[in-house]
Write a protein that holds these residues in place. Structure first.
Motif, short mmCIF file in Angstrom:
data_model
loop_
_atom_site.label_atom_id
_atom_site.label_comp_id
_atom_site.label_asym_id
_atom_site.label_seq_id
_atom_site.Cartn_x
_atom_site.Cartn_y
_atom_site.Cartn_z
N ALA A 24 43.03 33.42 18.05
CA ALA A 24 42.50 34.76 17.79
C ALA A 24 41.00 34.81 18.07
N LEU A 25 40.26 33.77 17.68
CA LEU A 25 38.83 33.73 17.98
C LEU A 25 38.58 33.67 19.48
N ASP A 26 39.39 32.90 20.19
CA ASP A 26 39.25 32.84 21.65
C ASP A 26 39.42 34.22 22.27
N ASP A 27 40.42 34.94 21.83
CA ASP A 27 40.73 36.24 22.42
C ASP A 27 39.67 37.28 22.11
N THR A 53 34.68 32.40 19.39
CA THR A 53 34.84 30.98 19.10
C THR A 53 33.50 30.26 18.96
N ASP A 54 32.64 30.39 19.95
CA ASP A 54 31.38 29.64 19.93
C ASP A 54 30.48 30.02 18.76
N LEU A 65 35.87 35.28 10.47
CA LEU A 65 37.02 34.44 10.12
C LEU A 65 38.14 35.27 9.49
N THR A 66 37.77 36.25 8.69
CA THR A 66 38.79 37.09 8.05
C THR A 66 39.56 37.89 9.09
N ARG A 67 38.84 38.44 10.08
CA ARG A 67 39.56 39.13 11.15
C ARG A 67 40.48 38.16 11.88
N GLY A 68 40.01 36.94 12.12
CA GLY A 68 40.86 35.95 12.76
C GLY A 68 42.10 35.65 11.96
#
Length: 362
Positions: free
Chosen positions: A312-315, A319-320, A245-248
């Motif tokens: 950002a999570l998608d890329d 995400t999952d 999450l932090t990277r996101g």
């Protein structure tokens, strides 16, 4: 892909009683004897602590495996001298902290007195790579409202000196005794960031730039921003979730900066209240919503964070696993809830520590 590194501070405890043990020097000496090139572990302010740092990773599955490996290696080395490690942000049992024999740490105790002497708390610091200090300062300005959510997710310190503190993260309240800790106003540029740091050091209150304990800062030794708001997490899976999450958050903030999106102008007073609310409530009650700074259910606030970093999570392909880990955490509870449930079930703070030792290493 941005790389991420995690620093975790662990408590050294007696495996039978759960009481903290002042054995960091012996553990470090044992690790050096086993492998003279070993640089994973470091001493911390107190001799009842051991810190490790992972290597930077771009793949979050690999980062999670590295956290587990470092925890198990710490337990192995500590076990060789009759101790073990536990990922608790404060000791549930009473403790008289002792300060490491280090000139810097001794100066801190002499200068700050009891707040430094009593500061036996364990955090999790997350480093995310940035391309420049300009990008780093822009990221710091844009992640400010969301940092309290990371605190809430990580809360793992309900007990202090043998009593329930009523907080989910009492560590963060103890940490706020430092005069140079906490949230910041907007910087606006890297030059302004560095001028502010220089001004703080020039007061003479701080020994050097490394003593700027902002919630998030541009790292001095690495090309990263360092986010410092989290308790050390009981479960390695929670630490991995926090790191992802932090990277996101960092990637989302950098994209906003490049797109010319201005940061939210929440005043630092509201950010401090959001941090307090997160420390008090964890995931059990309302938090302050980062967009409105008004109360909202913790689950809604966590889902707002997931939505905010969604692209950002998608890329990054995260995400999952992030959605599953967040859902599990909201359902099962984090370290603060787990500790209180163990105490309610067993009536023993020693049992709390012993069960948490097991969870730390799985």
């Amino acid at each position: 892909m941005r790389t991420v590194g995690v620093e975790e501070e662990l408590l050294l405890v007696d495996p039978e009683t759960g009481e903290p043990q002042a054995l960091s020097a012996a553990v470090l000496a044992r690790a050096a004897r086993d492998d003279p090139s070993e640089e994973t572990f470091e001493k911390e302010l107190h001799t009842q602590q051991l810190e490790f740092a992972t290597a930077p990773q771009a793949d979050m599955t690999q980062l999670g495996a590295e956290i587990v490996r470092c925890r198990k290696e710490a337990a192995r080395v500590a076990g060789d001298i009759g101790a073990t490690v536990v990922a608790l942000a404060t000791s549930p049992l009473p403790v008289s902290p002792s300060v490491s024999m280090n000139a810097r740490y001794q100066w801190m105790v002499e200068e700050f007195g009891l707040p430094a002497q009593e500061q036996l708390v364990c955090g999790c610091h997350i480093h995310v790579s940035v391309e420049s200090d300009d990008e780093g300062a822009a990221v710091l300005d844009r992640i400010r409202p969301w940092l309290s959510v990371l605190t809430a997710l990580s809360t793992n310190s309900p007990f202090w000196q043998g009593k329930d503190s009523v907080y989910s993260s009492y560590r963060s309240r103890v940490w706020m005794r430092w005069p140079m800790a906490g949230p910041t106003e907007l910087f606006g540029s890297a030059d302004a960031y560095h001028r502010r740091i220089d001004d703080m050091v020039a007061t003479g209150v701080l020994k050097d730039r490394g003593m700027v304990y902002y919630d998030a800062r541009i790292a001095e030794r690495y090309p990263t921003v360092e986010i410092r708001v989290s308790d050390v997490c009981l479960e390695a899976s929670t630490a991995t979730l926090l790191a992802t999450l932090t990277r996101g958050l960092v990637e989302t903030a950098a994209r906003e900066w490049r797109a010319g999106t201005a940061p939210a102008a929440h005043p630092v007073e509201l950010l401090r209240l959001a941090a307090w609310r997160a420390a008090r409530s964890g995931l059990e009650e309302d938090l302050l919503h980062p967009l409105t700074m008004r109360p909202a259910p913790a689950g809604d606030v966590v889902r707002a964070l997931l939505e905010h970093v969604g692209p950002a999570l998608d890329d990054s392909g995260d995400t999952d696993p992030v959605h599953k880990a967040a859902t599990d955490l909201l359902r099962d509870g984090n370290g603060a809830r787990v500790q209180r449930e163990i105490l309610e079930r067993t009536g023993s703070l020693g049992d709390v520590v012993r069960e948490c030792v097991r969870r730390t290493q799985t």
